[in-house]
Design a protein around this motif. Structure first.
Motif, mmCIF file in Angstrom:
data_model
loop_
_atom_site.group_PDB
_atom_site.id
_atom_site.type_symbol
_atom_site.label_atom_id
_atom_site.label_comp_id
_atom_site.label_asym_id
_atom_site.label_seq_id
_atom_site.Cartn_x
_atom_site.Cartn_y
_atom_site.Cartn_z
ATOM 1 N N LYS A 158 0.828 -1.210 0.000
ATOM 2 C CA LYS A 158 0.000 0.000 0.000
ATOM 3 C C LYS A 158 0.862 1.259 0.000
ATOM 4 C CE LYS A 158 -3.990 -2.030 2.349
ATOM 5 N NZ LYS A 158 -4.797 -2.035 3.590
ATOM 6 N N GLN A 159 1.927 1.251 0.809
ATOM 7 C CA GLN A 159 2.817 2.413 0.828
ATOM 8 C C GLN A 159 3.483 2.619 -0.527
ATOM 9 O OE1 GLN A 159 5.598 1.828 3.980
ATOM 10 N NE2 GLN A 159 4.083 2.109 5.621
ATOM 11 N N PHE A 160 3.848 1.499 -1.191
ATOM 12 C CA PHE A 160 4.456 1.620 -2.520
ATOM 13 C C PHE A 160 3.473 2.240 -3.510
ATOM 14 C CE2 PHE A 160 5.210 -0.326 -6.696
ATOM 15 C CZ PHE A 160 6.474 0.169 -6.942
ATOM 16 N N LEU A 161 2.208 1.783 -3.449
ATOM 17 C CA LEU A 161 1.199 2.348 -4.352
ATOM 18 C C LEU A 161 0.967 3.832 -4.064
ATOM 19 C CD1 LEU A 161 -1.371 -0.593 -4.352
ATOM 20 C CD2 LEU A 161 0.180 0.051 -6.196
ATOM 21 N N ASP A 162 0.947 4.185 -2.760
ATOM 22 C CA ASP A 162 0.777 5.603 -2.411
ATOM 23 C C ASP A 162 1.936 6.445 -2.943
ATOM 24 O OD1 ASP A 162 -1.564 5.025 -1.128
ATOM 25 O OD2 ASP A 162 -0.605 4.718 0.817
ATOM 26 N N ILE B 28 4.160 10.257 -6.911
ATOM 27 C CA ILE B 28 5.103 10.535 -8.008
ATOM 28 C C ILE B 28 4.343 10.964 -9.257
ATOM 29 C CG2 ILE B 28 6.737 9.431 -9.591
ATOM 30 C CD1 ILE B 28 7.644 7.757 -7.119
ATOM 31 N N ASP B 29 3.216 10.265 -9.546
ATOM 32 C CA ASP B 29 2.416 10.659 -10.718
ATOM 33 C C ASP B 29 1.864 12.069 -10.558
ATOM 34 O OD1 ASP B 29 2.898 8.234 -11.880
ATOM 35 O OD2 ASP B 29 1.120 7.288 -10.992
ATOM 36 N N LYS B 30 1.403 12.378 -9.336
ATOM 37 C CA LYS B 30 0.877 13.732 -9.112
ATOM 38 C C LYS B 30 1.966 14.785 -9.293
ATOM 39 C CE LYS B 30 -2.784 12.342 -5.911
ATOM 40 N NZ LYS B 30 -3.249 12.405 -4.508
ATOM 41 N N LYS C 294 2.333 6.710 10.938
ATOM 42 C CA LYS C 294 1.088 7.435 10.640
ATOM 43 C C LYS C 294 1.277 8.930 10.808
ATOM 44 C CE LYS C 294 -1.985 3.644 11.972
ATOM 45 N NZ LYS C 294 -3.003 3.188 12.942
ATOM 46 N N LYS C 295 1.991 9.319 11.883
ATOM 47 C CA LYS C 295 2.231 10.745 12.124
ATOM 48 C C LYS C 295 3.043 11.365 10.988
ATOM 49 C CE LYS C 295 4.292 13.807 15.567
ATOM 50 N NZ LYS C 295 4.995 13.884 16.827
ATOM 51 N N CYS C 296 4.073 10.617 10.497
ATOM 52 C CA CYS C 296 4.877 11.133 9.377
ATOM 53 C C CYS C 296 4.021 11.305 8.127
ATOM 54 C CB CYS C 296 6.038 10.178 9.104
ATOM 55 S SG CYS C 296 7.320 10.223 10.382
ATOM 56 N N ARG C 297 3.131 10.306 7.903
ATOM 57 C CA ARG C 297 2.264 10.445 6.730
ATOM 58 C C ARG C 297 1.327 11.637 6.869
ATOM 59 N NH1 ARG C 297 2.231 4.711 7.004
ATOM 60 N NH2 ARG C 297 0.318 4.703 8.204
ATOM 61 N N VAL C 298 0.796 11.842 8.103
ATOM 62 C CA VAL C 298 -0.081 13.013 8.313
ATOM 63 C C VAL C 298 0.680 14.301 8.086
ATOM 64 C CG1 VAL C 298 -1.383 14.265 10.067
ATOM 65 C CG2 VAL C 298 -1.653 11.821 9.853
ATOM 66 N N GLN C 299 1.933 14.384 8.600
ATOM 67 C CA GLN C 299 2.734 15.597 8.388
ATOM 68 C C GLN C 299 3.055 15.793 6.919
ATOM 69 O OE1 GLN C 299 6.149 15.342 10.887
ATOM 70 N NE2 GLN C 299 5.031 15.827 12.764
ATOM 71 N N MET D 299 14.948 10.340 -5.301
ATOM 72 C CA MET D 299 15.013 10.049 -3.860
ATOM 73 C C MET D 299 13.868 9.143 -3.428
ATOM 74 S SD MET D 299 16.115 13.757 -2.347
ATOM 75 C CE MET D 299 15.912 13.234 -0.660
ATOM 76 N N LEU D 300 12.657 9.390 -3.967
ATOM 77 C CA LEU D 300 11.519 8.540 -3.621
ATOM 78 C C LEU D 300 11.740 7.106 -4.092
ATOM 79 C CD1 LEU D 300 8.592 10.980 -4.419
ATOM 80 C CD2 LEU D 300 9.260 10.169 -2.178
#
Length: 670
Positions: free
Chosen positions: A257-261, A266-268, A381-386, A624-625
């Motif tokens: 899921k993280q890879f897909l996100d 990257i597409d955006k 989760k906190k890193c993703r929210v930030q 980097m991603l």
């Protein structure tokens, strides 16, 4: 089950009515039916018919033949049919006075049958016939399915007990053995006790009424307890391995899921880069059109130079005033930028303090593996929210810059319409305002870069935390191997420590929630600062509109004065020489305008170079991603290896525990 009754009637010339009635009344769900023929005197013909019926797909799970007075031939026929049966799970043959041929048939049944789990042979005197009982014990040693064996009241002596002990050493499935009310004696008890050192599956062994000494009975009970503990430990390890496999699967799902996100982000970003390229191309085309319009305006201004000589002095004074106002606005903007910079430094310091607190908390929480895993999930989760909040802040910044640039383009178009009617000074004001807008955009880009640097630092911290987590996992595996050896002694103390650690970790979770709230408040403050900057930009635009209205009023006054001058031109010829001087001054002004046009072209080149640098930065972020994705895959593989090592450590700990048990030491001393 009328089919069984019809088949029995067809196979027997003289079927027995009780047997036929029981076969017809046979009921229950498929695979659980019970055929009860206890206390029925079965003839040889009936036994042969039943032996033929049992190998088929008969849905009989339990067969009760107790106290039936079976002959040796009839029993042999019945057991021959059961050898190939796959549905009967329980067989009851108590009270049938079995002899040598019956014991041999039972041994053959135990060798060939793979479905019988329970065998009841109570009151049969099998121990009297030594040869038949030894054959029966050989079949028991070769069987790997039977779980319950009842041999009560079978006159088994110490020799029969020795045969049973040899069979139990080979058997790996029997869990319950009942030998009550036999004549096993001291020698038989010792033989059975010695066989328990190699048999680890037997959980229950009954020896009451066999003249066995109490110390041997206690040793047998200890061996049974040890086997039960071993079975419970094995079941727990199996449950743990299944839980670990489920956790590995869940981690794989989360990583996918993280890879897909990441691929979506990257597409955006690619779409944003393409959109920014299109916007920059459109902006360059607009600037080119503006330059062409300025060239046409210059040509028109050359034609109107004779009519705007007297008005230039007044316009220069007013332009001077406007320059002072612009300088004041510049000073305000510089003060705002300094305040922005100080606030950003304060936020960086606060974030550094929070990060140091988090590192200390994580170093203190390295004692428990499962709790650390939950904590790391919350940090991710906190890193993703930030990251989401930072992405929203970036979008807000891009929107504000786009709005400012659109407003700047609209202001340029309005000023160009006014330049067609009037002067050179408005172009200077417009160039100054454009420089201020560029300064604001550069400031916003600098803030964006600082936020990106902060994101990268947070990512580095998260990677360091994950490495520490792997180290903590390895330490937890070793500690678990040690703790399982001392599990019986330290259970009560471990429960108390678990409660204290839970309270400590709940407090840490509360502190982390407070830090998350602080980060959210910082983001809200940044949004408020952006809204304040937008409000100030709108105030500047309103001020520019007021200046434009004043210029329009001045233009009206100039038009009135020009009409007066047209009437006075014929009277005043001396002013022609002054006009020639003014024309020379206008030539110098034109040269200044040309220099300004060259400066604008250089600014366009600088903007294009900045745009290219921004594109290169975006490509660097994409690389980097991709590196982060590779690192995540490496972490998944490392976690798999750690889980395999953990399973091997658990197996070694169990083997060490089994070897270090009292039975293991007893066998070594023997």
């Amino acid at each position: 089950m009328a089919e069984l009754g019809r088949a029995y009637a067809r196979l027997c010339a003289a079927p027995q009515e009780p047997v036929l009635r029981r076969l017809r009344e046979l009921g229950g769900p498929p695979g659980r039916a019970r055929l009860d023929l206890a206390a029925q005197s079965l003839s040889l013909e009936t036994c042969g018919a039943l032996g033929r019926l049992l190998p088929g797909a008969a849905p009989v799970a339990e067969l009760a033949l107790g106290d039936c007075g079976l002959s040796e031939e009839g029993l042999k026929l019945l057991l021959h049919g059961l050898c190939s049966n796959t549905t009967v799970k329980s067989l009851d043959l108590k009270g049938n006075n079995l002899r040598t041929m019956g014991a041999e048939a039972l041994g053959k049944l135990l060798r060939k049958n793979k479905s019988i789990r329970s065998l009841i042979l109570e009151w049969n005197s099998l121990g009297v016939w030594e040869e038949g009982f030894s054959f029966f014990c050989q079949g028991l040693g070769a069987n790997n399915v039977l779980q319950l064996l009842d041999l009560r009241n079978n006159q088994i002596n110490h020799q029969g007990a020795g045969e049973l002990a040899l069979a139990l050493k080979q058997n790996a499935s029997l869990q319950e053995l009942d030998l009550r009310w036999n004549t096993v004696g001291l020698l038989g008890g010792r033989a059975l006790l010695n066989c328990l050192h190699s048999n680890k599956t037997l959980k229950r062994l009954e020896l009451a009424g066999n003249n066995v000494p109490s110390d041997i009975l206690k040793a047998v009970e200890q061996a049974m307890d040890h086997n039960q503990d071993r079975q419970t430990i094995l079941s727990e390890t199996q449950n743990r391995t299944s839980i670990l496999s489920k956790e590995i699967l869940s981690l794989k799902d989360e990583k996918t899921k993280q890879f897909l996100d990441l691929m979506d982000t990257i597409d955006k970003q690619r779409e944003e880069i393409a959109r920014s390229g299109r916007i920059s191309a459109a902006r360059v085309s607009q600037l080119q059109e503006a330059l062409e319009e300025q060239h046409s305006i210059m040509n028109s201004l050359k034609a109107k130079l004779q009519m705007t000589e007297a008005a230039l002095a007044l316009s220069e004074q007013k332009v001077h005033n406007l320059g002072e106002l612009l300088n004041a606005t510049k000073q305000e903007q510089t003060s705002m930028a300094e305040r922005h910079f100080m606030e950003l430094q304060q936020q960086k310091q606060e974030s550094a303090d929070r990060e140091s607190k988090l590192l200390r908390d994580l170093s203190a929480a390295s004692e428990k593996n499962l709790l650390l895993r939950n904590q790391v999930d919350e940090l991710e989760k906190k890193c993703r929210v930030q990251q989401d909040q930072l992405f929203q802040v970036k979008q807000d910044l891009t929107n504000t810059t786009a709005e400012l640039k659109l407003r700047a383009v609209q202001a340029e178009e309005r000023l160009e319409t006014e330049k067609r009617r009037f002067k050179q000074s408005l172009e200077d004001v417009e160039s100054l305002r454009l420089k201020e807008v560029d300064h604001m955009t550069q400031h916003m880009e600098a803030s964006e870069r600082s936020m990106q640097d902060r994101i990268q630092r947070l990512e580095a911290i998260r990677i360091a935390l994950e490495e520490e987590l792997s180290k903590v996992k390895a330490a937890a595996v070793t500690e678990r191997g040690r703790a399982e050896e001392e599990l019986i002694k330290v259970r009560s103390q471990a429960r108390l420590e678990e409660q204290q650690r839970l309270e400590h970790l709940e407090e840490k979770l509360r502190l982390m929630a407070e830090s998350r709230d602080e980060a959210q408040s910082c983001c809200l403050k940044q949004k408020q600062m952006v809204s304040e900057a937008q409000a100030k930009a709108s105030q500047l635009s309103l001020h520019a509109d007021g200046l434009r209205r004043r210029v329009e009023e001045l233009l009206q006054e100039l038009n009135s004065k020009e009409e007066e001058k047209v009437t006075e031109v014929n009277k005043v010829k001396v002013e022609l020489q002054e006009q020639i001087g003014h024309l020379q001054a206008e030539r110098t002004a034109q040269e200044g305008l040309r220099e300004k046009i060259a400066a604008l072209e250089r600014q366009l080149k600088a903007l294009s170079s900045n745009h290219r640098e921004a594109l290169l930065d975006k490509e660097g972020e994409i690389s980097m991603l991709l590196e982060k994705l590779r690192m995540k895959e490496a972490e998944i593989s490392r976690m798999r290896e750690e889980e395999a090592q953990r399973a091997s450590f658990l197996q070694k700990a169990i083997m060490a525990y089994v070897q270090g048990s009292p039975l293991g030491t007893h066998s070594c001393s023997k």
